[in-house]
Design a protein around this motif. Structure first.
Motif, mmCIF file in Angstrom:
data_model
loop_
_atom_site.group_PDB
_atom_site.id
_atom_site.type_symbol
_atom_site.label_atom_id
_atom_site.label_comp_id
_atom_site.label_asym_id
_atom_site.label_seq_id
_atom_site.Cartn_x
_atom_site.Cartn_y
_atom_site.Cartn_z
ATOM 1 N N ASP A 49 0.814 -1.214 0.000
ATOM 2 C CA ASP A 49 0.000 0.000 0.000
ATOM 3 C C ASP A 49 0.852 1.271 0.000
ATOM 4 N N LYS A 50 1.804 1.360 0.896
ATOM 5 C CA LYS A 50 2.629 2.576 1.017
ATOM 6 C C LYS A 50 3.459 2.792 -0.247
ATOM 7 N N TYR A 51 3.953 1.705 -0.832
ATOM 8 C CA TYR A 51 4.718 1.816 -2.078
ATOM 9 C C TYR A 51 3.867 2.459 -3.173
ATOM 10 N N PHE A 52 2.639 1.981 -3.338
ATOM 11 C CA PHE A 52 1.797 2.525 -4.394
ATOM 12 C C PHE A 52 1.360 3.956 -4.093
ATOM 13 N N HIS A 53 1.191 4.290 -2.817
ATOM 14 C CA HIS A 53 0.919 5.688 -2.450
ATOM 15 C C HIS A 53 2.083 6.567 -2.899
ATOM 16 N N ASP A 93 -2.478 4.269 10.419
ATOM 17 C CA ASP A 93 -2.281 3.835 9.036
ATOM 18 C C ASP A 93 -2.497 4.998 8.077
ATOM 19 N N SER A 94 -3.499 5.818 8.356
ATOM 20 C CA SER A 94 -3.765 6.978 7.507
ATOM 21 C C SER A 94 -2.594 7.955 7.548
ATOM 22 N N GLU A 95 -2.027 8.150 8.720
ATOM 23 C CA GLU A 95 -0.867 9.039 8.840
ATOM 24 C C GLU A 95 0.341 8.457 8.089
ATOM 25 N N ALA A 96 0.514 7.145 8.157
ATOM 26 C CA ALA A 96 1.606 6.498 7.422
ATOM 27 C C ALA A 96 1.378 6.613 5.913
ATOM 28 N N ASP A 97 0.123 6.488 5.477
ATOM 29 C CA ASP A 97 -0.196 6.685 4.060
ATOM 30 C C ASP A 97 0.184 8.102 3.629
ATOM 31 N N GLN A 98 -0.184 9.084 4.453
ATOM 32 C CA GLN A 98 0.110 10.477 4.116
ATOM 33 C C GLN A 98 1.614 10.734 4.088
ATOM 34 N N GLU A 99 2.356 10.076 4.966
ATOM 35 C CA GLU A 99 3.812 10.206 4.938
ATOM 36 C C GLU A 99 4.364 9.688 3.609
ATOM 37 N N ALA A 100 3.858 8.530 3.164
ATOM 38 C CA ALA A 100 4.282 7.973 1.875
ATOM 39 C C ALA A 100 3.855 8.891 0.726
ATOM 40 N N ASN A 101 2.659 9.469 0.836
ATOM 41 C CA ASN A 101 2.190 10.411 -0.191
ATOM 42 C C ASN A 101 3.146 11.595 -0.304
ATOM 43 N N ARG A 102 3.471 12.202 0.840
ATOM 44 C CA ARG A 102 4.372 13.361 0.835
ATOM 45 C C ARG A 102 5.760 12.983 0.321
ATOM 46 N N TRP A 103 6.243 11.801 0.725
ATOM 47 C CA TRP A 103 7.559 11.336 0.289
ATOM 48 C C TRP A 103 7.616 11.305 -1.246
ATOM 49 N N GLY A 104 6.643 10.656 -1.861
ATOM 50 C CA GLY A 104 6.622 10.569 -3.316
ATOM 51 C C GLY A 104 6.407 11.914 -3.976
ATOM 52 N N ARG A 105 5.489 12.694 -3.442
ATOM 53 C CA ARG A 105 5.159 13.994 -4.019
ATOM 54 C C ARG A 105 6.355 14.950 -3.976
ATOM 55 N N ASN A 106 7.222 14.780 -2.979
ATOM 56 C CA ASN A 106 8.391 15.646 -2.844
ATOM 57 C C ASN A 106 9.625 15.074 -3.535
ATOM 58 N N GLY A 107 9.426 14.070 -4.387
ATOM 59 C CA GLY A 107 10.519 13.550 -5.193
ATOM 60 C C GLY A 107 11.289 12.402 -4.579
ATOM 61 N N GLY A 108 10.810 11.873 -3.445
ATOM 62 C CA GLY A 108 11.476 10.728 -2.827
ATOM 63 C C GLY A 108 11.263 9.457 -3.639
ATOM 64 N N ASP A 109 12.246 8.577 -3.611
ATOM 65 C CA ASP A 109 12.182 7.322 -4.360
ATOM 66 C C ASP A 109 11.108 6.405 -3.761
ATOM 67 N N PRO A 110 10.073 6.066 -4.529
ATOM 68 C CA PRO A 110 9.014 5.198 -4.021
ATOM 69 C C PRO A 110 9.518 3.834 -3.552
ATOM 70 N N LYS A 112 11.593 3.124 -1.525
ATOM 71 C CA LYS A 112 11.785 3.109 -0.072
ATOM 72 C C LYS A 112 10.702 2.245 0.579
ATOM 73 N N TYR A 113 9.515 2.228 -0.008
ATOM 74 C CA TYR A 113 8.362 1.506 0.544
ATOM 75 C C TYR A 113 8.081 0.191 -0.187
ATOM 76 N N ARG A 114 8.904 -0.162 -1.133
ATOM 77 C CA ARG A 114 8.649 -1.355 -1.949
ATOM 78 C C ARG A 114 8.778 -2.623 -1.100
ATOM 79 N N PRO A 115 7.741 -3.453 -1.065
ATOM 80 C CA PRO A 115 7.838 -4.697 -0.293
ATOM 81 C C PRO A 115 8.672 -5.748 -1.029
ATOM 82 N N LYS A 116 9.290 -6.597 -0.276
ATOM 83 C CA LYS A 116 10.102 -7.671 -0.877
ATOM 84 C C LYS A 116 9.213 -8.581 -1.704
ATOM 85 N N GLY A 117 9.726 -8.943 -2.864
ATOM 86 C CA GLY A 117 9.030 -9.901 -3.712
ATOM 87 C C GLY A 117 8.009 -9.315 -4.651
ATOM 88 N N LEU A 118 7.696 -8.016 -4.535
ATOM 89 C CA LEU A 118 6.724 -7.405 -5.452
ATOM 90 C C LEU A 118 7.259 -7.546 -6.875
#
Length: 122
Positions: A49-53, A93-110, A112-118
């Motif tokens: 979930d966080k990766y896709f956010h 969980d909602s706050e963690a989602d928003q953290e992932a949203n901000r990370w990606g929106r600010n140019g962070g490498d998604p 970071k949240y990629r689960p193993k084996g995806l």
């Protein structure tokens, strides 16, 4: 003084000259968010979930200010709607989602949240 006036004029004209790109960026950003949501549903991968956010926000924001705006509006609306119902995920969980949203929106490498084996497809 004339040089300063010319510099300010050039900056203002350049900024105003790009206003017409904003709607296209916003539409493209919304499409990015939708595509990444569909990929998340298709992948149906545990803890992804966080990766896709982050990826959706990253892709949308990469289009420019209009895409960044679309990503923020869509992400905030999604979290607000999720909070209305009983999704069972809670505030943390909602706050963690928003953290992932901000990370990606600010140019962070998604990734970071990629689960193993995806699968690499995603």
């Amino acid at each position: 003084m004339k040089l300063l006036a010319v510099l300010v004029l050039v900056l203002v004209v350049e900024t105003q000259a790009q206003w017409h790109q904003y709607p296209g960026q916003a539409i493209g950003g919304a499409k990015d968010m939708w595509r990444d949501y569909q990929d998340m549903r298709e992948a149906n991968w545990k803890n992804s979930d966080k990766y896709f956010h982050a990826r959706g926000n990253y892709d949308a924001a990469s289009r420019g200010p209009g895409g960044r705006w679309a990503a923020e509006v869509i992400s905030n609306a999604r979290e607000a709607v999720q909070g209305w119902g009983d999704s069972g995920k809670g505030k943390e969980d909602s706050e963690a989602d928003q953290e992932a949203n901000r990370w990606g929106r600010n140019g962070g490498d998604p990734n970071k949240y990629r689960p193993k084996g995806l699968p690499e497809k995603y």
